[in-house]
Design a protein around this motif. Structure first.
Motif, PDB file in Angstrom:
ATOM      1  N   ALA A  84       2.841  -9.840  -5.975  1.00  0.00           N
ATOM      2  CA  ALA A  84       2.313  -9.968  -4.921  1.00  0.00           C
ATOM      3  C   ALA A  84       1.468 -10.756  -4.108  1.00  0.00           C
ATOM      4  O   ALA A  84       0.400 -10.902  -4.863  1.00  0.00           O
ATOM      5  N   LEU A  85       2.006 -12.075  -3.076  1.00  0.00           N
ATOM      6  CA  LEU A  85       0.779 -13.360  -2.845  1.00  0.00           C
ATOM      7  C   LEU A  85       0.275 -12.588  -1.566  1.00  0.00           C
ATOM      8  O   LEU A  85       1.114 -11.722  -0.830  1.00  0.00           O
TER       9      LEU A  85
ATOM     10  N   GLY B 128       1.664  -7.937  -0.878  1.00  0.00           N
ATOM     11  CA  GLY B 128       1.958  -5.928  -0.707  1.00  0.00           C
ATOM     12  C   GLY B 128       2.260  -5.250   0.327  1.00  0.00           C
ATOM     13  O   GLY B 128       2.209  -3.700   0.022  1.00  0.00           O
ATOM     14  N   THR B 129       2.715  -5.904   0.942  1.00  0.00           N
ATOM     15  CA  THR B 129       2.998  -6.021   2.448  1.00  0.00           C
ATOM     16  C   THR B 129       4.447  -6.029   2.892  1.00  0.00           C
ATOM     17  O   THR B 129       4.674  -6.956   2.624  1.00  0.00           O
ATOM     18  N   VAL B 130       4.943  -5.973   3.588  1.00  0.00           N
ATOM     19  CA  VAL B 130       5.661  -5.897   5.017  1.00  0.00           C
ATOM     20  C   VAL B 130       5.498  -6.536   6.006  1.00  0.00           C
ATOM     21  O   VAL B 130       5.054  -5.414   6.602  1.00  0.00           O
ATOM     22  N   HIS B 131       5.541  -7.601   6.309  1.00  0.00           N
ATOM     23  CA  HIS B 131       5.022  -7.884   7.724  1.00  0.00           C
ATOM     24  C   HIS B 131       6.461  -8.688   8.272  1.00  0.00           C
ATOM     25  O   HIS B 131       7.766  -9.712   7.714  1.00  0.00           O
ATOM     26  N   ALA B 132       6.365  -8.343   9.649  1.00  0.00           N
ATOM     27  CA  ALA B 132       7.760  -8.670  10.391  1.00  0.00           C
ATOM     28  C   ALA B 132       7.491  -9.909  11.155  1.00  0.00           C
ATOM     29  O   ALA B 132       6.668  -9.583  12.182  1.00  0.00           O
ATOM     30  N   LEU B 133       8.270 -10.694  11.839  1.00  0.00           N
ATOM     31  CA  LEU B 133       8.486 -11.905  12.913  1.00  0.00           C
ATOM     32  C   LEU B 133       9.099 -11.614  13.709  1.00  0.00           C
ATOM     33  O   LEU B 133      10.272 -11.455  13.009  1.00  0.00           O
TER      34      LEU B 133
ATOM     35  N   GLY C 275      14.628  -0.311   2.432  1.00  0.00           N
ATOM     36  CA  GLY C 275      13.386   0.883   1.754  1.00  0.00           C
ATOM     37  C   GLY C 275      12.945   0.219   0.270  1.00  0.00           C
ATOM     38  O   GLY C 275      11.833   0.719   0.224  1.00  0.00           O
ATOM     39  N   ALA C 276      14.159  -0.049  -0.375  1.00  0.00           N
ATOM     40  CA  ALA C 276      14.018  -0.322  -1.332  1.00  0.00           C
ATOM     41  C   ALA C 276      12.168  -1.838  -1.622  1.00  0.00           C
ATOM     42  O   ALA C 276      11.599  -1.762  -2.126  1.00  0.00           O
ATOM     43  N   LEU C 277      12.988  -2.764  -0.870  1.00  0.00           N
ATOM     44  CA  LEU C 277      11.657  -3.632  -0.676  1.00  0.00           C
ATOM     45  C   LEU C 277      10.766  -3.579  -0.272  1.00  0.00           C
ATOM     46  O   LEU C 277       9.921  -3.886  -0.647  1.00  0.00           O
TER      47      LEU C 277
ATOM     48  N   ALA D 276       4.200  -1.605  -4.385  1.00  0.00           N
ATOM     49  CA  ALA D 276       4.439  -1.084  -5.328  1.00  0.00           C
ATOM     50  C   ALA D 276       3.149  -2.590  -5.834  1.00  0.00           C
ATOM     51  O   ALA D 276       2.996  -2.300  -7.541  1.00  0.00           O
ATOM     52  N   GLY D 277       2.655  -3.695  -5.475  1.00  0.00           N
ATOM     53  CA  GLY D 277       2.437  -4.735  -5.603  1.00  0.00           C
ATOM     54  C   GLY D 277       3.188  -6.110  -6.155  1.00  0.00           C
ATOM     55  O   GLY D 277       2.854  -6.574  -6.667  1.00  0.00           O
ATOM     56  N   GLN D 278       4.587  -5.483  -6.154  1.00  0.00           N
ATOM     57  CA  GLN D 278       5.664  -6.571  -6.780  1.00  0.00           C
ATOM     58  C   GLN D 278       5.382  -8.026  -5.958  1.00  0.00           C
ATOM     59  O   GLN D 278       5.708  -8.871  -6.772  1.00  0.00           O
ATOM     60  N   VAL D 279       6.147  -7.647  -4.619  1.00  0.00           N
ATOM     61  CA  VAL D 279       6.318  -8.530  -3.679  1.00  0.00           C
ATOM     62  C   VAL D 279       6.158  -8.602  -2.650  1.00  0.00           C
ATOM     63  O   VAL D 279       5.473  -7.785  -2.061  1.00  0.00           O
TER      64      VAL D 279
END
Length: 525
Positions: A14-15, A42-47, A192-194, A200-203
């Protein structure tokens, strides 16, 4: 000669992304105005933001479709000039767009391979199949490699779009309204999968959404844009939908109508207003899009139609309002066969608010006043002895503009010059002016701002509270659960489930929307 250096391996994981004073103009219009944004790795950021807030412009600048005139984009703390989508891909940035980009005639395997771009003249298919099979073993959801998108459901096509990006191993994945064609179960599964991959630090994931529930349930952080400016960024755990809604509208929280305070008045048992019997309608390609639909709506009742986009809802609405021929079946309003003629609409008090009203319910080059007078232009006081009385048309329009708070330069302005929300308000004002016994509505608030949504929802509820029958077709299940008294689920052109909204279970509705017929079957599938 100096030996060539070994290529530097591409970074993985994840960048971290940030923008500094990012500004983008289209002529004199400022689409992004000095946006400084931090997206944690490594987070989900909503706009969040209403239409025209700058969300799409921002993400398109991140993937190289737009180049900002001012400001900078930093990846892992280093500034990069993202001049094209190819550069974005090399930096590990991928995007899933709102509209499908898959090739219908190719298999899932071929579409995945095509996503890589440059391909050899001869493809070693045995090796490729092994690689794709191994890739599928690592993905959050699976598709048959030999299936063709033309045979996939809308939700499966959306999953393929996401798989195409995951196949490229992005470090940042941008999603533009990713759940608009998914059932509730599919939406929870995909997001949920994303989210799990991000944690997990992948994206890192950036998600554009207009659904507060998705943001509160799935995102770690949320940023709100308004008219090209960043209004605020928050940890989701430390904010509320009311605060986010206020920022979207540039208001204080006290000025925002809280969700759930909509007036819903009980109405005594009323006669049937609308009856649909064995209705069959053909689609654009001659296929049967609506297959023997039968339902009825009483006065004082809102009946919502749920379903994933593309299951016959659009054809149903077009057939009811007279924009599409009916192959067979009957429609009755009160005790009269209904053929959606103008004289019938006036006599039976039938009104409609179709999807995309600028295209389906307006004449774009005509003035706001003339568009608001389309229902009654040949009746007094707007007409006398067959002649249109323009002063009366304009006076009536001004009254409705004030009553429905339509923002326009003047009643003489072309209606196409209005924003989407104000076109919606203008058409709603025209349709609800006077007695309404039957109201036919399709996706009435799609893409509209927070304030317009609350207002239009209340206007629809007011029709029900005065004894009108409302058919509400919506792809937003939250909207149906909020407004409807009864919910019908459409799948493949048929009604496959019916329940009272007060007793509805989101998971059960989602199972039927996905064509599984029962929640247990949905889990097994």
């Amino acid at each position: 000669m100096t030996a060539p250096l070994d290529p530097v391996p591409a970074k993985t994981g994840a960048l971290a992304l940030s923008t500094y004073q990012l500004t983008k103009r289209f002529g004199s219009f400022v689409a992004l105005d000095g946006v400084t944004l931090e997206v944690r790795p490594g987070t989900v950021h909503a706009l969040l933001g209403e239409n025209g807030a700058g969300k799409s412009t921002l993400v398109k600048a991140l993937v190289g479709y737009h180049q900002a005139e001012e400001g900078a984009v930093l990846i892992d703390g280093r500034e990069h000039a993202i001049t094209t989508p190819v550069v974005a891909r090399q930096l590990g940035i991928g995007m899933v767009y709102q509209h499908f980009t898959v090739v219908p005639g190719m298999t899932v395997a071929e579409n995945l391979l095509l996503a890589k771009g440059a391909l050899p003249a001869v493809i070693p298919w045995k090796q490729v199949r092994e690689e794709l099979t191994a890739f599928m073993d690592t993905t959050p959801f699976r598709l048959d490699l030999d299936a063709r998108p033309i045979d996939l459901s809308a939700g499966e096509k959306q999953k393929l779009e996401i798989l195409k990006q995951l196949y490229l191993k992005p470090r940042l994945l941008i999603l533009d309204e990713p759940t608009s064609v998914l059932t509730p179960q599919e939406a929870d599964e995909v997001l949920g999968a994303l989210r799990d991959r991000a944690h997990a630090g992948q994206v890192t994931v950036i998600m554009i959404s207009h659904k507060f529930r998705e943001v509160m349930d799935m995102a770690d952080d949320v940023s709100v844009l308004r008219r090209g400016r960043l209004m605020g960024s928050h940890r989701v755990a430390e904010t509320t939908p009311a605060l986010l809604g206020a920022e979207m509208m540039g208001q204080t929280t006290s000025e925002v109508v809280p969700a759930g305070l909509m007036t819903r008045e009980p109405y005594p048992s009323a006669p049937l207003r609308l009856r649909v019997q064995q209705l069959r309608v053909q689609g654009d390609r001659g296929e049967e899009a609506v297959r023997g639909l039968t339902f009825a709506i009483r006065g004082g009742e809102i009946v919502g139609v749920a379903g994933v986009s593309g299951n016959g809802q659009r054809e149903l609405m077009e057939a009811l309002v007279g924009q599409r021929d009916r192959a067979s079946g009957e429609v009755w309003v009160a005790d009269e066969k209904y053929r959606a003629r103008r004289q019938q609409n006036q006599r039976l008090h039938v009104r409609s608010l179709p999807e995309e009203p600028l295209r389906n319910a307006c004449v774009g080059d005509l003035s706001v006043a003339l568009n608001m007078g389309l229902r009654r232009f040949d009746q007094a006081p707007m007409a006398r002895w067959g002649w249109l009385r323009k002063p009366q048309v304009r006076q009536q329009a001004r009254t409705l503009i004030a009553q429905y708070r339509v923002k326009t330069q003047s009643d003489a302005a072309p209606i196409r010059s209005l924003s989407g929300g104000n076109v919606q308000r203008a058409v709603l004002a025209r349709e609800l002016d006077g007695q309404v016994d039957v109201l036919l509505v399709a996706n009435p608030v799609f893409g509209l701002d927070f304030s317009a949504v609350a207002e239009i929802h209340q206007r629809i509820m007011d029709v029900r509270n005065r004894g009108g029958a409302v058919l509400l077709i919506s792809e937003d299940l939250d909207e149906l659960l909020k407004l409807a008294d009864r919910i019908l689920v459409m799948s493949e052109g048929r009604i496959v489930h019916e329940c009272l909204a007060a007793e509805a279970d989101r998971r059960t509705l989602g199972a039927f929307m996905g064509g599984h017929g029962h929640p247990a079957q949905a889990e097994a599938a």
